[in-house]
Write an enzyme that holds these catalytic residues in place. Structure first.
Site, PDB file in Angstrom:
ATOM      1  N   ASP A  55      -5.389  -4.189  -2.578  1.00  0.00           N
ATOM      2  CA  ASP A  55      -4.441  -3.699  -1.572  1.00  0.00           C
ATOM      3  C   ASP A  55      -3.611  -4.836  -0.973  1.00  0.00           C
ATOM      4  OD1 ASP A  55      -3.124  -2.410   0.480  1.00  0.00           O
ATOM      5  OD2 ASP A  55      -4.832  -1.146   0.975  1.00  0.00           O
TER       6      ASP A  55
ATOM      7  N   SER B  61       0.838  -1.201   0.000  1.00  0.00           N
ATOM      8  CA  SER B  61       0.000   0.000   0.000  1.00  0.00           C
ATOM      9  C   SER B  61       0.878   1.259   0.000  1.00  0.00           C
ATOM     10  CB  SER B  61      -0.944  -0.040   1.200  1.00  0.00           C
ATOM     11  OG  SER B  61      -1.948   0.943   1.085  1.00  0.00           O
TER      12      SER B  61
END
EC number: 3.1.1.3
Length: 432
Positions: free
Chosen positions: A168, A49
């Site tokens: 993610d 991320s």
């Protein structure tokens, strides 16, 4: 720290943290300034991320001004919007993609290969992949978008990478290779991490999820909220400064710096040397040397009257990035906010139609692939539901004796349900 004696014998891993990712910038600036060997001699930089963005900035040698300005620009954008992250103009993935194409060099994929590891989560099975090899510039940027793509927060259709869909990376592996003894881990959440904030009151409870450990505390809870609901730029900048102080505490506790900087902030002279073996508290699980100086204090940003004396470059970058132009100051003022909310019933329908239409036009080139993927997902889901319903109805309609005989027959034949058979996963080239 024994593993630091060999050149290229350690890695750095940065956790996903959303808008709290500016904490990583403060940590990186401290390591560059106080212990540059940790950055220059590292074998590889991992991240998931927003941590992957900071790892990318390190590999490309980007300055603190570059990282602070790009992240705080997005924070100031959210501040200007009347509905914050719920405004139709809010599109973090599109904003970051545009910035990446503007700032990354043409050979970024070559520079990043084998030096940068990006954690991604495959959709829909949730399997984690760490990509370390990139063929083209577009593929490298797409990998960064995948690891940043939080479902529903960034959109509803996961981005594609090498023919598969990914989201993610923090949802499956928030801290890559955190269990490796030669990895220095960094996280803005308090837990069993090498460099992280230290809570004043210790928590007896710990949550282990997404390959990371977090202490259950109110401070961590509010840090999690700030990672998705950004506060004011000045608050985010303070988290960056705290990252610098936490990294400095890590260096001083392990004897990687000669100057007792933190003690000079709270007292005139440091106490006598206090060394001891690794404890079982906040720093449990850290992969360092046999002794740690536990007497090094935990210094907060509020304890530093003039942060510019510690890091002039970082302080200048934060002040520059937090500056607002005249129109932004008007929008963020109380009269500007009141006027924006009063006009919201009139402006919101037009803004919604405009931004949705613009995103639709941008999506049209990718529409065929996305529609094919949605069709395949719908087909597989329908077949799975049909199979489950069919088997349930057959079991419901068959006599009890028949079900017992069929189970006994299957047991005698030595067969097992197909759901218990191991799956064969395909890994990308260049995976660790």
């Amino acid at each position: 720290m024994d593993f630091l004696e060999a050149e290229g014998g350690w890695n750095l891993s940065f956790s996903g943290s959303g808008y709290m990712g500016l904490y990583h910038v403060g940590v990186t600036q401290c390591l560059r300034q106080r212990a540059p060997r940790l950055i220059q001699g590292a074998r590889r930089f991992y991240g998931s991320s927003s941590g992957a963005l900071n790892a990318m900035a390190i590999v490309f040698g980007k300055s603190a001004d570059f990282a602070c300005s790009n992240l705080l620009d997005l924070v100031k954008l959210v501040e200007r919007l009347s509905l914050g992250i719920f405004h139709p103009a809010y599109g973090p993935a599109e904003h970051i993609r545009k910035k990446l194409y503007e700032n990354l060099p043409d050979n970024c994929h070559i520079l990043a290969s084998q030096r940068l590891g990006i954690s991604m989560t495959r959709w829909p099975d949730g399997k984690n992949f760490i990509v370390t090899d990139f063929a083209t510039r577009d593929e490298f940027i797409q990998a960064l978008i995948c690891t940043l793509y939080l479902p529903l927060y960034c959109g509803v259709i996961p981005p594609a990478f090498r023919g598969q869909r990914f989201i993610d990376g923090a949802l499956s592996n928030n801290l890559p290779f955190s269990d490796c003894p030669t990895t220095i881990t960094v996280s803005p959440f308090n837990g069993t991490v090498d460099i992280c904030p230290q809570n004043i009151s210790h928590s007896l409870f710990e949550l282990t999820a997404f390959n990371a450990s977090f202490q259950i505390s109110t401070r961590n809870f509010f840090r999690g909220l700030k990672s998705v609901f950004p506060p004011k730029p000045e608050v985010v900048a303070d988290h960056c400064r705290q990252g610098y102080l936490d990294a400095l505490r890590f260096l001083e506790r392990r004897g990687l710096t000669k100057e007792p900087v933190l003690w000079s902030l709270v007292s005139k002279e440091p106490p006598a040397l206090v060394e001891g073996p690794r404890g079982t508290g906040h720093d449990q699980g850290q992969k360092t040397g046999p002794t740690v100086r536990w007497d090094i204090p935990n210094v907060l940003v509020k304890d530093v009257p003039n942060f510019e004396l510690l890091s002039p470059e970082l302080e200048a970058a934060l002040r520059k990035a937090c500056k607002r132009d005249f129109w932004t100051r008007v929008q963020c003022s109380v009269p500007g906010k009141v006027l924006a909310y009063l006009l919201l019933p009139c402006t919101l329908p037009f803004e919604y139609a405009y931004f949705r239409s613009r995103r639709l036009m941008e999506w049209l080139p990718e529409a065929p692939d996305d529609l094919d993927w949605m069709r395949s997902i719908l087909k597989s889901t329908t077949l799975e539901v049909y199979s489950m319903a069919k088997s349930w109805l057959l079991r419901l309609g068959s006599p009890p004796g028949t079900r017992a005989d069929s189970g006994l027959l299957r047991q005698q034949r030595g067969t097992a349900p197909s759901g218990n058979r191991p799956l064969n996963h395909r890994w990308f080239p260049g995976m660790d």
